[in-house]
Write a protein that holds these residues in place. Structure first.
Motif, PDB file in Angstrom:
ATOM      1  N   ARG A   8      54.644  -2.813   8.376  1.00  8.85           N
ATOM      2  CA  ARG A   8      54.273  -4.138   8.883  1.00  8.85           C
ATOM      3  C   ARG A   8      53.510  -4.951   7.843  1.00  8.85           C
ATOM      4  O   ARG A   8      53.608  -6.161   7.801  1.00  8.85           O
ATOM      5  CB  ARG A   8      53.443  -4.015  10.155  1.00  8.85           C
ATOM      6  CG  ARG A   8      54.237  -3.476  11.327  1.00  8.85           C
ATOM      7  CD  ARG A   8      53.432  -3.418  12.607  1.00  8.85           C
ATOM      8  NE  ARG A   8      53.090  -4.749  13.054  1.00  8.85           N
ATOM      9  CZ  ARG A   8      51.881  -5.310  12.938  1.00  8.85           C
ATOM     10  NH1 ARG A   8      50.881  -4.646  12.383  1.00  8.85           N
ATOM     11  NH2 ARG A   8      51.663  -6.520  13.368  1.00  8.85           N
ATOM     12  N   ILE A  65      61.806 -16.622  20.784  1.00  8.45           N
ATOM     13  CA  ILE A  65      61.715 -15.774  19.601  1.00  8.45           C
ATOM     14  C   ILE A  65      62.171 -14.379  20.002  1.00  8.45           C
ATOM     15  O   ILE A  65      61.680 -13.817  20.970  1.00  8.45           O
ATOM     16  CB  ILE A  65      60.272 -15.724  19.060  1.00  8.45           C
ATOM     17  CG1 ILE A  65      59.833 -17.099  18.540  1.00  8.45           C
ATOM     18  CG2 ILE A  65      60.126 -14.705  17.951  1.00  8.45           C
ATOM     19  CD1 ILE A  65      59.055 -17.888  19.506  1.00  8.45           C
ATOM     20  N   SER A  67      62.449 -10.536  18.626  1.00 14.12           N
ATOM     21  CA  SER A  67      61.936  -9.687  17.560  1.00 14.12           C
ATOM     22  C   SER A  67      61.803  -8.256  18.059  1.00 14.12           C
ATOM     23  O   SER A  67      61.769  -8.002  19.249  1.00 14.12           O
ATOM     24  CB  SER A  67      60.561 -10.195  17.097  1.00 14.12           C
ATOM     25  OG  SER A  67      60.019  -9.365  16.092  1.00 14.12           O
ATOM     26  N   SER A  68      61.683  -7.364  17.112  1.00 13.55           N
ATOM     27  CA  SER A  68      61.332  -5.988  17.417  1.00 13.55           C
ATOM     28  C   SER A  68      59.836  -5.830  17.223  1.00 13.55           C
ATOM     29  O   SER A  68      59.250  -6.452  16.351  1.00 13.55           O
ATOM     30  CB  SER A  68      62.074  -5.055  16.469  1.00 13.55           C
ATOM     31  OG  SER A  68      61.475  -3.782  16.460  1.00 13.55           O
ATOM     32  N   THR A  73      59.559  -5.900   9.223  1.00  9.28           N
ATOM     33  CA  THR A  73      59.806  -7.311   8.959  1.00  9.28           C
ATOM     34  C   THR A  73      59.557  -8.164  10.195  1.00  9.28           C
ATOM     35  O   THR A  73      58.694  -9.047  10.184  1.00  9.28           O
ATOM     36  CB  THR A  73      61.252  -7.521   8.451  1.00  9.28           C
ATOM     37  OG1 THR A  73      61.479  -6.666   7.336  1.00  9.28           O
ATOM     38  CG2 THR A  73      61.461  -8.956   8.035  1.00  9.28           C
ATOM     39  N   GLY A  74      60.295  -7.917  11.272  1.00 10.64           N
ATOM     40  CA  GLY A  74      60.151  -8.735  12.477  1.00 10.64           C
ATOM     41  C   GLY A  74      58.766  -8.637  13.082  1.00 10.64           C
ATOM     42  O   GLY A  74      58.146  -9.646  13.429  1.00 10.64           O
ATOM     43  N   ALA A  75      58.263  -7.412  13.205  1.00 13.10           N
ATOM     44  CA  ALA A  75      56.938  -7.219  13.795  1.00 13.10           C
ATOM     45  C   ALA A  75      55.851  -7.814  12.912  1.00 13.10           C
ATOM     46  O   ALA A  75      54.838  -8.301  13.411  1.00 13.10           O
ATOM     47  CB  ALA A  75      56.678  -5.730  14.016  1.00 13.10           C
ATOM     48  N   LEU A  78      56.273 -11.905  13.268  1.00 10.87           N
ATOM     49  CA  LEU A  78      56.278 -12.451  14.621  1.00 10.87           C
ATOM     50  C   LEU A  78      55.148 -13.445  14.893  1.00 10.87           C
ATOM     51  O   LEU A  78      55.388 -14.606  15.230  1.00 10.87           O
ATOM     52  CB  LEU A  78      56.222 -11.306  15.642  1.00 10.87           C
ATOM     53  CG  LEU A  78      55.999 -11.688  17.105  1.00 10.87           C
ATOM     54  CD1 LEU A  78      57.168 -12.503  17.628  1.00 10.87           C
ATOM     55  CD2 LEU A  78      55.786 -10.441  17.941  1.00 10.87           C
ATOM     56  N   ALA A  98      58.753 -14.954  23.860  1.00  9.80           N
ATOM     57  CA  ALA A  98      59.183 -13.892  22.942  1.00  9.80           C
ATOM     58  C   ALA A  98      59.860 -12.778  23.724  1.00  9.80           C
ATOM     59  O   ALA A  98      59.352 -12.323  24.746  1.00  9.80           O
ATOM     60  CB  ALA A  98      57.990 -13.342  22.172  1.00  9.80           C
ATOM     61  N   LEU A 100      60.751  -9.087  23.069  1.00  8.06           N
ATOM     62  CA  LEU A 100      60.299  -8.102  22.094  1.00  8.06           C
ATOM     63  C   LEU A 100      60.873  -6.725  22.416  1.00  8.06           C
ATOM     64  O   LEU A 100      60.591  -6.153  23.474  1.00  8.06           O
ATOM     65  CB  LEU A 100      58.766  -8.053  22.093  1.00  8.06           C
ATOM     66  CG  LEU A 100      58.078  -9.408  21.865  1.00  8.06           C
ATOM     67  CD1 LEU A 100      56.579  -9.288  22.064  1.00  8.06           C
ATOM     68  CD2 LEU A 100      58.423  -9.941  20.486  1.00  8.06           C
ATOM     69  N   SER A 168      55.382 -13.241  26.573  1.00  9.31           N
ATOM     70  CA  SER A 168      56.170 -12.168  25.958  1.00  9.31           C
ATOM     71  C   SER A 168      56.815 -11.295  27.026  1.00  9.31           C
ATOM     72  O   SER A 168      56.181 -10.959  28.022  1.00  9.31           O
ATOM     73  CB  SER A 168      55.271 -11.289  25.082  1.00  9.31           C
ATOM     74  OG  SER A 168      54.716 -12.032  24.047  1.00  9.31           O
TER      75      SER A 168
END
Length: 200
Positions: A8, A65, A67-68, A73-75, A78, A98, A100, A168
């Motif tokens: 991260r 949004i 994201s994982s 990258t995504g986390a 975010l 979001a 997630l 989220s």
């Protein structure tokens, strides 16, 4: 290895390094959405799809949004991407949603590929919750507004009262009704179809 390799800190460094290009791309999209012709095009599309014109005025856009929580990258990107959006568009930029993906979505990739997904998810969701509960600069609050490095790196001087997405939803590989998706790709396809239905 793809992305930030479940680190991260690398994802966050990418956000800092590319804060200006992220801001530029978000600005371009916001300008397109705020263009008066966009509402006319959307009304025309709605009429063609449904057969009748829309009965109410267009509501402000809602940024979604996806994201994982589990990777690097995504986390790592975010919260910063959401914060840049909040600072750029004070009217509706803070109302983002979001979706997630939780760590068990990726467990099918095998032990060697998922070593960091649990701690990454804990750290990412902790950041999201911290931003949600911040409430800086509100009436009767002693908590200051957030002054963030990502905003300054993007050339945005304004501080924001909250951080991260407004709302989220955690998306796992098993639904509340007990439906188990057979693969991460099947889940991604289902979420994609749901997003299409939200937009139409």
């Amino acid at each position: 290895m793809m992305g930030a390799g479940q680190f991260r800190a690398i994802g966050r460094a990418i956000a800092m390094c590319y804060a200006q290009p992220i801001k530029d791309r978000l600005s371009l999209s916001i300008n397109r959405l705020n263009n008066p012709a966009a509402n006319a095009e959307l009304a025309s599309l709605y009429t063609k799809a449904v057969g009748t014109p829309p009965s109410v005025a267009a509501a402000p856009p809602i940024a979604i949004i996806v994201s994982s929580l589990a990777g690097g990258t995504g986390a790592g990107l975010l919260v910063d991407v959401c914060d840049i959006l909040r600072a750029l568009e004070p009217t509706w930029g803070g109302d983002s949603i979001a979706l997630l993906y939780t760590p068990e979505v990726f467990l099918g990739l095998g032990d060697g590929a998922v070593g960091g997904v649990q701690p990454n998810s804990l750290a990412a969701i902790s950041e999201v919750l911290n931003g949600y509960w911040w409430h800086g600069g509100t009436e009767n609050s002693q908590v200051p507004r957030k002054s963030l490095t990502a905003l300054k790196a993007a050339g945005l001087a304004n501080d924001i009262p909250n951080s991260g997405p407004f709302c989220s939803y955690l998306v796992g590989s098993t639904s509340a009704g007990g439906v188990q998706y057979t693969s991460d790709l099947e889940l991604f396809e289902t979420v994609g179809a749901a997003l299409v239905s939200w937009a139409t």
